[in-house]
Design a protein around this motif. Structure first.
Motif, PDB file in Angstrom:
ATOM      1  N   VAL A 216       0.852  -1.177   0.000  1.00 34.21           N
ATOM      2  CA  VAL A 216       0.000   0.000   0.000  1.00 34.21           C
ATOM      3  C   VAL A 216       0.893   1.234   0.000  1.00 34.21           C
ATOM      4  O   VAL A 216       1.985   1.223   0.576  1.00 34.21           O
ATOM      5  CB  VAL A 216      -0.953   0.003   1.220  1.00 34.21           C
ATOM      6  CG1 VAL A 216      -0.184   0.082   2.514  1.00 34.21           C
ATOM      7  CG2 VAL A 216      -1.960   1.145   1.119  1.00 34.21           C
ATOM      8  N   SER A 217       0.447   2.281  -0.662  1.00 31.91           N
ATOM      9  CA  SER A 217       1.184   3.542  -0.681  1.00 31.91           C
ATOM     10  C   SER A 217       0.233   4.674  -0.331  1.00 31.91           C
ATOM     11  O   SER A 217      -0.967   4.609  -0.584  1.00 31.91           O
ATOM     12  CB  SER A 217       1.812   3.785  -2.058  1.00 31.91           C
ATOM     13  OG  SER A 217       0.809   3.836  -3.065  1.00 31.91           O
ATOM     14  N   CYS A 289      -6.510 -12.551   3.305  1.00 34.31           N
ATOM     15  CA  CYS A 289      -5.305 -13.372   3.235  1.00 34.31           C
ATOM     16  C   CYS A 289      -4.022 -12.558   3.306  1.00 34.31           C
ATOM     17  O   CYS A 289      -2.970 -13.043   2.918  1.00 34.31           O
ATOM     18  CB  CYS A 289      -5.308 -14.222   1.965  1.00 34.31           C
ATOM     19  SG  CYS A 289      -5.509 -13.281   0.442  1.00 34.31           S
ATOM     20  N   GLY A 290      -4.061 -11.330   3.768  1.00 32.46           N
ATOM     21  CA  GLY A 290      -2.831 -10.576   3.911  1.00 32.46           C
ATOM     22  C   GLY A 290      -3.090  -9.115   4.213  1.00 32.46           C
ATOM     23  O   GLY A 290      -4.237  -8.662   4.261  1.00 32.46           O
ATOM     24  N   GLY A 291      -2.021  -8.380   4.409  1.00 33.94           N
ATOM     25  CA  GLY A 291      -2.157  -6.964   4.718  1.00 33.94           C
ATOM     26  C   GLY A 291      -0.821  -6.261   4.670  1.00 33.94           C
ATOM     27  O   GLY A 291       0.233  -6.873   4.504  1.00 33.94           O
ATOM     28  N   SER A 292      -0.852  -4.927   4.822  1.00 29.27           N
ATOM     29  CA  SER A 292       0.359  -4.127   4.774  1.00 29.27           C
ATOM     30  C   SER A 292       0.080  -2.779   5.425  1.00 29.27           C
ATOM     31  O   SER A 292      -1.083  -2.414   5.647  1.00 29.27           O
ATOM     32  CB  SER A 292       0.836  -3.946   3.322  1.00 29.27           C
ATOM     33  OG  SER A 292       2.031  -3.180   3.275  1.00 29.27           O
ATOM     34  N   THR A 293       1.143  -2.037   5.707  1.00 27.63           N
ATOM     35  CA  THR A 293       1.037  -0.732   6.369  1.00 27.63           C
ATOM     36  C   THR A 293       1.967   0.259   5.680  1.00 27.63           C
ATOM     37  O   THR A 293       3.071  -0.105   5.265  1.00 27.63           O
ATOM     38  CB  THR A 293       1.394  -0.841   7.862  1.00 27.63           C
ATOM     39  OG1 THR A 293       0.494  -1.744   8.500  1.00 27.63           O
ATOM     40  CG2 THR A 293       1.285   0.516   8.544  1.00 27.63           C
ATOM     41  N   ALA A 294       1.506   1.495   5.550  1.00 28.90           N
ATOM     42  CA  ALA A 294       2.334   2.573   5.005  1.00 28.90           C
ATOM     43  C   ALA A 294       2.121   3.826   5.855  1.00 28.90           C
ATOM     44  O   ALA A 294       1.061   4.000   6.470  1.00 28.90           O
ATOM     45  CB  ALA A 294       1.986   2.849   3.548  1.00 28.90           C
ATOM     46  N   SER A 295       3.127   4.706   5.866  1.00 25.65           N
ATOM     47  CA  SER A 295       3.069   5.919   6.689  1.00 25.65           C
ATOM     48  C   SER A 295       3.436   7.137   5.852  1.00 25.65           C
ATOM     49  O   SER A 295       4.098   7.030   4.805  1.00 25.65           O
ATOM     50  CB  SER A 295       4.010   5.797   7.893  1.00 25.65           C
ATOM     51  OG  SER A 295       3.634   4.722   8.716  1.00 25.65           O
ATOM     52  N   HIS A 296       2.991   8.294   6.332  1.00 27.16           N
ATOM     53  CA  HIS A 296       3.249   9.566   5.654  1.00 27.16           C
ATOM     54  C   HIS A 296       3.376  10.652   6.720  1.00 27.16           C
ATOM     55  O   HIS A 296       2.615  10.666   7.693  1.00 27.16           O
ATOM     56  CB  HIS A 296       2.092   9.893   4.695  1.00 27.16           C
ATOM     57  CG  HIS A 296       2.294  11.176   3.941  1.00 27.16           C
ATOM     58  ND1 HIS A 296       3.012  11.243   2.769  1.00 27.16           N
ATOM     59  CD2 HIS A 296       1.854  12.446   4.203  1.00 27.16           C
ATOM     60  CE1 HIS A 296       3.005  12.501   2.335  1.00 27.16           C
ATOM     61  NE2 HIS A 296       2.317  13.234   3.178  1.00 27.16           N
ATOM     62  N   SER A 297       4.328  11.552   6.550  1.00 25.71           N
ATOM     63  CA  SER A 297       4.520  12.661   7.490  1.00 25.71           C
ATOM     64  C   SER A 297       4.117  13.967   6.816  1.00 25.71           C
ATOM     65  O   SER A 297       4.363  14.169   5.619  1.00 25.71           O
ATOM     66  CB  SER A 297       5.976  12.727   7.950  1.00 25.71           C
ATOM     67  OG  SER A 297       6.315  11.578   8.694  1.00 25.71           O
ATOM     68  N   ILE A 298       3.530  14.864   7.611  1.00 27.24           N
ATOM     69  CA  ILE A 298       3.117  16.169   7.109  1.00 27.24           C
ATOM     70  C   ILE A 298       3.454  17.221   8.154  1.00 27.24           C
ATOM     71  O   ILE A 298       3.256  17.003   9.365  1.00 27.24           O
ATOM     72  CB  ILE A 298       1.612  16.182   6.765  1.00 27.24           C
ATOM     73  CG1 ILE A 298       1.217  17.551   6.185  1.00 27.24           C
ATOM     74  CG2 ILE A 298       0.756  15.808   7.949  1.00 27.24           C
ATOM     75  CD1 ILE A 298      -0.193  17.571   5.626  1.00 27.24           C
ATOM     76  N   ALA A 299       3.988  18.329   7.711  1.00 31.69           N
ATOM     77  CA  ALA A 299       4.339  19.436   8.610  1.00 31.69           C
ATOM     78  C   ALA A 299       3.192  20.438   8.621  1.00 31.69           C
ATOM     79  O   ALA A 299       2.844  21.016   7.591  1.00 31.69           O
ATOM     80  CB  ALA A 299       5.633  20.099   8.153  1.00 31.69           C
ATOM     81  N   ILE A 300       2.562  20.624   9.775  1.00 27.24           N
ATOM     82  CA  ILE A 300       1.447  21.553   9.932  1.00 27.24           C
ATOM     83  C   ILE A 300       1.989  22.894  10.420  1.00 27.24           C
ATOM     84  O   ILE A 300       2.694  22.965  11.441  1.00 27.24           O
ATOM     85  CB  ILE A 300       0.400  20.998  10.906  1.00 27.24           C
ATOM     86  CG1 ILE A 300      -0.136  19.661  10.399  1.00 27.24           C
ATOM     87  CG2 ILE A 300      -0.744  21.986  11.084  1.00 27.24           C
ATOM     88  CD1 ILE A 300      -0.813  19.743   9.046  1.00 27.24           C
ATOM     89  N   GLU A 301       1.659  23.964   9.689  1.00 26.22           N
ATOM     90  CA  GLU A 301       2.123  25.302  10.034  1.00 26.22           C
ATOM     91  C   GLU A 301       0.977  26.125  10.603  1.00 26.22           C
ATOM     92  O   GLU A 301      -0.200  25.895  10.269  1.00 26.22           O
ATOM     93  CB  GLU A 301       2.686  25.997   8.784  1.00 26.22           C
ATOM     94  CG  GLU A 301       3.828  25.231   8.136  1.00 26.22           C
ATOM     95  CD  GLU A 301       4.237  25.861   6.816  1.00 26.22           C
ATOM     96  OE1 GLU A 301       3.502  26.759   6.350  1.00 26.22           O
ATOM     97  OE2 GLU A 301       5.275  25.448   6.257  1.00 26.22           O
ATOM     98  N   THR A 302       1.321  27.097  11.445  1.00 21.71           N
ATOM     99  CA  THR A 302       0.306  27.958  12.060  1.00 21.71           C
ATOM    100  C   THR A 302      -0.217  28.957  11.029  1.00 21.71           C
ATOM    101  O   THR A 302       0.552  29.578  10.283  1.00 21.71           O
ATOM    102  CB  THR A 302       0.901  28.724  13.251  1.00 21.71           C
ATOM    103  OG1 THR A 302       1.394  27.767  14.184  1.00 21.71           O
ATOM    104  CG2 THR A 302      -0.178  29.588  13.907  1.00 21.71           C
ATOM    105  N   ALA A 303      -1.545  29.117  10.994  1.00 23.64           N
ATOM    106  CA  ALA A 303      -2.159  30.069  10.060  1.00 23.64           C
ATOM    107  C   ALA A 303      -1.985  31.493  10.593  1.00 23.64           C
ATOM    108  O   ALA A 303      -2.383  31.804  11.710  1.00 23.64           O
ATOM    109  CB  ALA A 303      -3.636  29.750   9.871  1.00 23.64           C
TER     110      ALA A 303
END
Length: 697
Positions: A216-217, A289-303
């Motif tokens: 997974v992506s 019959c199976g599985g997977s894991t994916a991660s993503h990082s995001i930088a949150i800025e102050t409005a």
């Protein structure tokens, strides 16, 4: 003085109203959304999400059948696994239960989906031979989507009853899909003469060949702004083919509620963060019959907020104002004669009909806050300072503060957003077949009569008896149908008319009758292990005349068709020879090879080494043991230490005993400069004792 007291009271009341508005705002649950709807836009929280089990968690298809008041013979189809991947091997076991009449033979067709499974081969179980009858099993016949198997037995012994394995078939998963495994054309003839067909109920099974969701992506922006929603997309990437549906998407994000969606091969999730910082988004996919894991990082800025106050100019033709984050500036301009644009915000609430009530409470909260702030401002301004302002300045200041407060407070989700409870739309999970079929109709009526005068027909080899040879000859014609060269009408006694089947084989096998004595050794079993100086040999012998049975020169005792003899034996491979002779001189012999074990287990002391010194008062003891013929009774292991004065200490409890050895450390300190004798004994399952002794100091 009274005026200032009145202003003080007004200030306190205004402050109370303001605080009440703030508390009411918190009670309405007004705030930023914790979840957005998934990509398909479903928002109905009343739907029930399906339960999908991942990582090979599966639902068994081999549950026990419902018992009826009266027992009925049942044939069960049991699978090694209800869930397969392409290329996996499937083992199918066909078992019988509650067989009431002694079984002489069986036949069945196992029907499967040939687009999903490929038949590899089959083996026969030991149930039919479990009573000592001779069994012949023709080669299985396989055609598109069907495997036919049969076995028949013959002998003086009765046929088996109860439960047992009939056959084991092997398949290979060749394609994605589902295959039912059902039994058809079942025949269960008993040992009567002529045989009678037993009625049977079948218990089918089902298997699913599945392509796992292995990769997974996640795609999404690397940065975001606090208070502004961000959408992420997950895509399933199977190594080959298309992953089997349904696929479960489980989204987890920093500080957010976990979302679970049931989608196809892609899914989306939307999150909103109110604070700045690096946030992590993780998605876990799984199918059956199976599985997977994916991660993503995001930088949150102050409005960054910019507030532009209204500019009013005399004789000016327009009024301009804007309040918006710096990253998304936009302006509007209107003539003084045009109404200022007002953007209405539609609110959605997660509790259905309760949303209207919460909206009213929210409006009441804002009204109370505005009223309280106004009273506090006017009262506090006059009470704490003597400076006077013109009324429009006061009004303008209150409006400005309320707008500022409203911009900082979180608002409800826009109408296009989703409820905080996530997506509840669902795909229906796969229905696994687990039902018991109706009782099968009898394949054919048992022939009403089969005269004993037909017994000669059963003697296929013309040697004046009916035995296994005759049955084997008949088995060579099994499954031959009328019109084929191998078909013999003389062997078609009933069952499926026009075809040689298990019923016809049973009709011959049940006529078992030979001139020489029939001799069967039941105890001991072939190549079994026994101990002691003698062995009891027993078996069955039948003949129409008196019979004498000799076992290794010892005459056996005969009664009720059985014989028994006690024979002296010696250690090693020992051959038991049984000779049965009737009054006519017809002789039958039988041999049985047994292994005679008269020695106990062989024990080796690894530590402490024999006749060696140890340099600790609490030495380690290590033993290994084996037995050539039979299993060891490790519960009988005993290890002792004897000092020079003859004092004996049992150290067995301090050892960890395994199947092939024991080890441990002496718990109590030994005396220095003292010779100790270590003695270890153990029995095998036959009672033979093995002993070893070593010394150390």
């Amino acid at each position: 003085m009274d005026g200032r007291r009145t202003q003080l009271v007004s200030f306190v009341l205004g402050l109370a109203v303001l605080l009440g508005g703030l508390l009411l705002m918190g009670a309405t649950g007004d705030g930023p959304p914790v979840a957005q709807a998934n990509g398909n836009g479903s928002e109905n929280e009343n739907e029930t999400a399906p339960v999908v089990m991942a990582d090979w968690a599966v639902i068994s298809t081999d549950l026990a059948p419902v018992r009826q008041p009266q027992q009925t013979t049942m044939l069960h189809v049991q699978t090694s696994s209800p869930l397969l991947r392409i290329g996996d091997t499937l083992v199918v076991t066909v078992t019988a239960s509650d067989v009431e009449s002694p079984l002489s033979a069986f036949q069945f067709d196992l029907v499967y989906n040939p687009s999903v499974l490929a038949y590899v081969g089959g083996e026969y179980g030991d149930f039919l031979a479990s009573t000592g009858r001779s069994v012949t099993c023709p080669d299985a016949v396989s055609s598109w989507g069907m495997a036919r198997m049969a076995c028949a037995s013959t002998g003086a012994e009765t046929g088996p009853i109860g439960d047992g394995v009939l056959a084991v078939l092997t398949f290979q998963a060749i394609s994605n899909g589902q295959s039912d495994l059902a039994l058809e054309n079942v025949q269960l003839p008993d040992t009567s003469r002529p045989p009678a067909l037993q009625t049977a109920t079948t218990d089918p099974a089902s298997v699913l060949v599945c392509i796992p969701a292995q990769e997974v992506s996640i795609t999404g922006p690397p940065t975001g702004t606090a208070g502004i929603s961000v959408t992420f997309t997950a895509t399933v990437n199977p190594v080959s083919g298309t992953a089997t549906l349904p696929v479960t998407f489980t989204w987890q994000a920093s500080g957010q509620t976990t979302l679970t969606h049931y989608d196809a091969l892609t899914d989306t999730a939307t999150f909103t963060w109110t604070t700045a910082g690096t946030q992590a988004v993780t998605v876990t996919i799984a199918n059956e019959c199976g599985g997977s894991t994916a991660s993503h990082s995001i930088a949150i800025e102050t409005a960054e907020q910019h507030i532009f106050l209204p500019l009013i100019m005399r004789n000016a033709g327009s009024v301009q104002a804007s309040v918006l984050p710096a990253s998304r500036r936009s302006r509007w301009a209107r003539s003084q004669t045009e109404p200022l644009p007002v953007r209405l915000r539609s609110e959605t609430w997660p509790n259905g009909a309760a949303g209207g009530s919460q909206s009213r409470r929210s409006a009441l909260a804002y009204l109370a806050m505005a009223l309280g702030l106004g009273v506090v401002f006017f009262s506090g301004n006059n009470f704490f300072t003597s400076r006077r302002r013109v009324p429009w300045q006061k009004i303008f200041s209150v409006i400005t503060l309320i707008n500022l407060l409203g911009g900082l407070l979180p608002l409800p989700v826009d109408a296009g957003g989703a409820s905080a409870y996530g997506n509840s739309s669902a795909l229906t999970p796969l229905d696994h077949r687990n039902a018991i079929s109706d009782t099968l109709s009898a394949i054919s009526d048992t022939p009403s009569a089969m005269s004993d005068t037909l017994a000669a027909v059963h003697d296929l080899d013309s040697d004046h008896d009916v035995d296994f040879n005759d049955l084997s000859l008949a088995a060579a014609h099994w499954n031959c149908a009328s019109g084929q060269g191998c078909y013999d009408a003389d062997l078609d006694f009933g069952g499926l008319a026009g075809r040689i089947d298990a019923y016809d084989l049973a009709a011959i096998g049940n006529e078992y009758d030979i001139a020489p004595p029939e001799l069967t050794i039941t105890v001991p079993e072939e190549e079994s292990v026994t101990g002691g100086n003698s062995v009891q040999v027993s078996g069955l012998v039948t003949d129409t005349h008196d019979v004498t049975v000799i076992v290794n020169g010892v005459e056996a005792t005969i009664g009720g068709g059985a014989f028994v003899a006690t024979v002296p034996i010696t250690a090693g491979n020992f051959l038991l020879s049984v000779v049965a002779e009737d009054a006519l001189g017809a002789v039958t012999t039988a041999d049985r090879l047994v292994f005679v074990d008269q020695e106990g287990p062989f024990i080796v002391v690894g530590e402490p080494a024999n006749r060696q010194a140890v340099y600790t008062l609490q030495p380690t003891v290590v033993l290994t043991y084996t037995d050539f013929y039979t299993a060891m009774n490790t519960a009988t292991l005993q290890v002792t230490l004897t000092d020079e004065d003859g004092q004996v200490s049992d150290i067995t409890a301090g050892l960890t005993v395994g199947a092939e050895g024991a080890a441990g450390q002496v718990s109590a300190s030994l005396a220095e400069d003292t010779v100790y004798t270590l003695t270890a004994t153990m029995e095998d399952v036959l009672g033979n004792v093995g002993t070893v002794r070593t010394t150390f100091y």
